[in-house]
Design an enzyme around this catalytic site. Structure first.
Site, PDB file in Angstrom:
ATOM      1  N   LYS A 147      22.725  11.474 -49.636  1.00  0.00           N
ATOM      2  CA  LYS A 147      22.798  10.765 -50.960  1.00  0.00           C
ATOM      3  C   LYS A 147      22.102   9.175 -50.349  1.00  0.00           C
ATOM      4  O   LYS A 147      21.369   9.017 -49.693  1.00  0.00           O
ATOM      5  CB  LYS A 147      24.075  10.446 -51.285  1.00  0.00           C
ATOM      6  CG  LYS A 147      24.892  12.053 -51.541  1.00  0.00           C
ATOM      7  CD  LYS A 147      26.004  12.064 -52.482  1.00  0.00           C
ATOM      8  CE  LYS A 147      26.223  13.594 -52.570  1.00  0.00           C
ATOM      9  NZ  LYS A 147      27.493  13.536 -53.469  1.00  0.00           N
ATOM     10  N   GLY A 167      27.514  17.316 -48.879  1.00  0.00           N
ATOM     11  CA  GLY A 167      27.271  15.738 -49.124  1.00  0.00           C
ATOM     12  C   GLY A 167      27.987  15.152 -48.023  1.00  0.00           C
ATOM     13  O   GLY A 167      27.480  14.861 -46.880  1.00  0.00           O
ATOM     14  N   GLY A 168      29.127  14.460 -48.208  1.00  0.00           N
ATOM     15  CA  GLY A 168      29.825  13.848 -47.317  1.00  0.00           C
ATOM     16  C   GLY A 168      30.070  14.480 -46.014  1.00  0.00           C
ATOM     17  O   GLY A 168      29.815  13.654 -44.923  1.00  0.00           O
ATOM     18  N   ASN A 204      22.721  16.837 -48.281  1.00  0.00           N
ATOM     19  CA  ASN A 204      22.531  15.642 -49.319  1.00  0.00           C
ATOM     20  C   ASN A 204      23.025  14.465 -48.770  1.00  0.00           C
ATOM     21  O   ASN A 204      24.188  14.168 -48.810  1.00  0.00           O
ATOM     22  CB  ASN A 204      22.908  16.304 -50.448  1.00  0.00           C
ATOM     23  CG  ASN A 204      22.580  14.892 -51.553  1.00  0.00           C
ATOM     24  OD1 ASN A 204      21.935  14.051 -51.194  1.00  0.00           O
ATOM     25  ND2 ASN A 204      23.118  15.320 -52.968  1.00  0.00           N
ATOM     26  N   HIS A 248      20.803  16.748 -59.503  1.00  0.00           N
ATOM     27  CA  HIS A 248      22.130  16.502 -58.996  1.00  0.00           C
ATOM     28  C   HIS A 248      22.852  15.912 -60.025  1.00  0.00           C
ATOM     29  O   HIS A 248      22.576  14.938 -60.842  1.00  0.00           O
ATOM     30  CB  HIS A 248      21.995  15.576 -57.745  1.00  0.00           C
ATOM     31  CG  HIS A 248      23.077  15.586 -57.140  1.00  0.00           C
ATOM     32  ND1 HIS A 248      24.030  14.742 -57.241  1.00  0.00           N
ATOM     33  CD2 HIS A 248      23.493  16.261 -56.078  1.00  0.00           C
ATOM     34  CE1 HIS A 248      25.133  14.951 -56.669  1.00  0.00           C
ATOM     35  NE2 HIS A 248      24.906  15.963 -55.793  1.00  0.00           N
ATOM     36  N   SER A 308      32.551  19.247 -51.830  1.00  0.00           N
ATOM     37  CA  SER A 308      33.642  19.067 -50.905  1.00  0.00           C
ATOM     38  C   SER A 308      33.601  20.264 -49.881  1.00  0.00           C
ATOM     39  O   SER A 308      34.731  20.680 -49.441  1.00  0.00           O
ATOM     40  CB  SER A 308      35.190  18.887 -51.559  1.00  0.00           C
ATOM     41  OG  SER A 308      35.140  17.967 -52.358  1.00  0.00           O
ATOM     42  N   GLU A 334      27.343  23.347 -58.186  1.00  0.00           N
ATOM     43  CA  GLU A 334      28.130  22.106 -58.083  1.00  0.00           C
ATOM     44  C   GLU A 334      28.832  21.461 -59.024  1.00  0.00           C
ATOM     45  O   GLU A 334      28.418  21.021 -59.815  1.00  0.00           O
ATOM     46  CB  GLU A 334      27.268  20.914 -57.442  1.00  0.00           C
ATOM     47  CG  GLU A 334      26.320  21.018 -56.144  1.00  0.00           C
ATOM     48  CD  GLU A 334      25.916  20.176 -55.334  1.00  0.00           C
ATOM     49  OE1 GLU A 334      26.363  20.108 -54.323  1.00  0.00           O
ATOM     50  OE2 GLU A 334      25.511  18.969 -55.988  1.00  0.00           O
ATOM     51  N   GLY A 384      32.605  15.203 -53.846  1.00  0.00           N
ATOM     52  CA  GLY A 384      33.067  13.879 -53.157  1.00  0.00           C
ATOM     53  C   GLY A 384      34.503  13.629 -53.479  1.00  0.00           C
ATOM     54  O   GLY A 384      35.087  12.602 -53.134  1.00  0.00           O
ATOM     55  N   GLU A 406      24.752  13.650 -60.039  1.00  0.00           N
ATOM     56  CA  GLU A 406      24.701  12.024 -60.030  1.00  0.00           C
ATOM     57  C   GLU A 406      23.592  11.633 -60.779  1.00  0.00           C
ATOM     58  O   GLU A 406      23.494  10.457 -61.551  1.00  0.00           O
ATOM     59  CB  GLU A 406      24.764  11.551 -58.730  1.00  0.00           C
ATOM     60  CG  GLU A 406      26.344  11.765 -57.933  1.00  0.00           C
ATOM     61  CD  GLU A 406      26.464  12.039 -56.585  1.00  0.00           C
ATOM     62  OE1 GLU A 406      25.383  11.770 -55.803  1.00  0.00           O
ATOM     63  OE2 GLU A 406      27.333  12.555 -56.322  1.00  0.00           O
TER      64      GLU A 406
END
Ligand code: PGA
Length: 250
Positions: free
Chosen positions: A11, A233-234, A9, A95, A212, A167, A173, A97
């Protein structure tokens, strides 16, 4: 047997140049990934070119959201048909967010899920609790409520061959990953809940962990019985890191 999935993802990150570089890097390393289904979810403006780059490879492409309506006056939204038109197969839906920062309710998320399914886009349906909810012991209730919104609208069969991403919001994150046991507990709860309604659907349902996940912790997490991959993500923003997770998932 459920095929392991590793989905990136991205983002709201990237530029024409960095997207090209990232895709080249992932494509270069794909020969070493033989078991995992690999999905990348770039920002909408880059979907077309990422689909072009992925064409002919094993990489699948997903969007980060999808409109709950099929066409018309919905400024700023993107329909399932449009996503299919450019070559997307998946869509991330619900998600945290989107839920927390853009006010998407369980019901709206369920409608987006429904729109994806009726138009042939496969949802990667995100659920998970906040830190406050975990600390007050309502993790399973929150996940249940989020899943129930979809079941109420579409029935449990809508999750057949589906993908849920668990999640925990506190792990996204933050570098604070859930322990394999914490994650497995919730995954087992989710599968058990679905199994109470339909055992075959529960058996085929892939439940990804997200929050994470990185090259260092992926193997142990994905090694848990009910964890069928990751939504990253990251660590999906660098080809090397993302590929290392795909390899750990082998
Ligand atoms: P993270 O994000 O891997 O950066 O924690 C996961 C996600 O939000 O899907």
């Amino acid at each position: 047997m459920r095929q392991v999935m590793v989905a990136g993802n991205w983002k709201m990150n990237g530029s024409s140049e960095s997207v090209k570089e990232l895709m080249t890097g992932i494509l270069d390393g794909m020969a070493s990934v033989t078991k995992a289904e690999v999905v990348v979810c770039p920002p909408a403006v880059y979907l077309s070119r990422v689909c072009g780059a992925a064409d002919g490879s094993a990489i699948k492409v997903g969007s980060q959201n999808i409109c709950d309506q099929d066409k018309g006056a919905f400024t700023g939204e993107i329909s399932a048909d449009m996503l299919k038109d450019v070559g997307c197969e998946y869509a991330i839906i619900g998600h945290s967010e989107r839920r927390a920062l853009y006010g998407e309710s369980d019901e709206l998320v369920a409608r987006r899920f429904a729109a994806a399914r009726r138009n042939g886009i496969k949802p990667i349906f995100c659920i998970g609790e906040t830190l406050e909810e975990r600390e007050s012991g309502v993790t399973n209730d929150v996940c249940s409520r989020q899943i129930d919104a979809v079941i109420a609208l579409e029935g449990v069969e809508a999750l057949a061959d589906g993908v849920i991403a668990y999640e925990p919001v506190w792990a996204i994150g933050t570098g604070k990953v859930a322990t394999p046991e914490q994650a497995q507990d919730v995954h087992a709860f989710i599968r058990g809940k679905i199994a109470d309604l339909n055992a075959d659907v529960a058996e085929g349902l892939r439940i990804l962990y997200g929050g994470s996940m990185n090259a260092g912790n992926a193997k142990e997490l994905i090694g848990q019985q009910d964890i069928d991959g990751g939504l990253i993500g990251g660590a999906s923003l660098k080809a090397e890191d993302f590929l290392a997770i795909c390899q750990a998932a082998e």
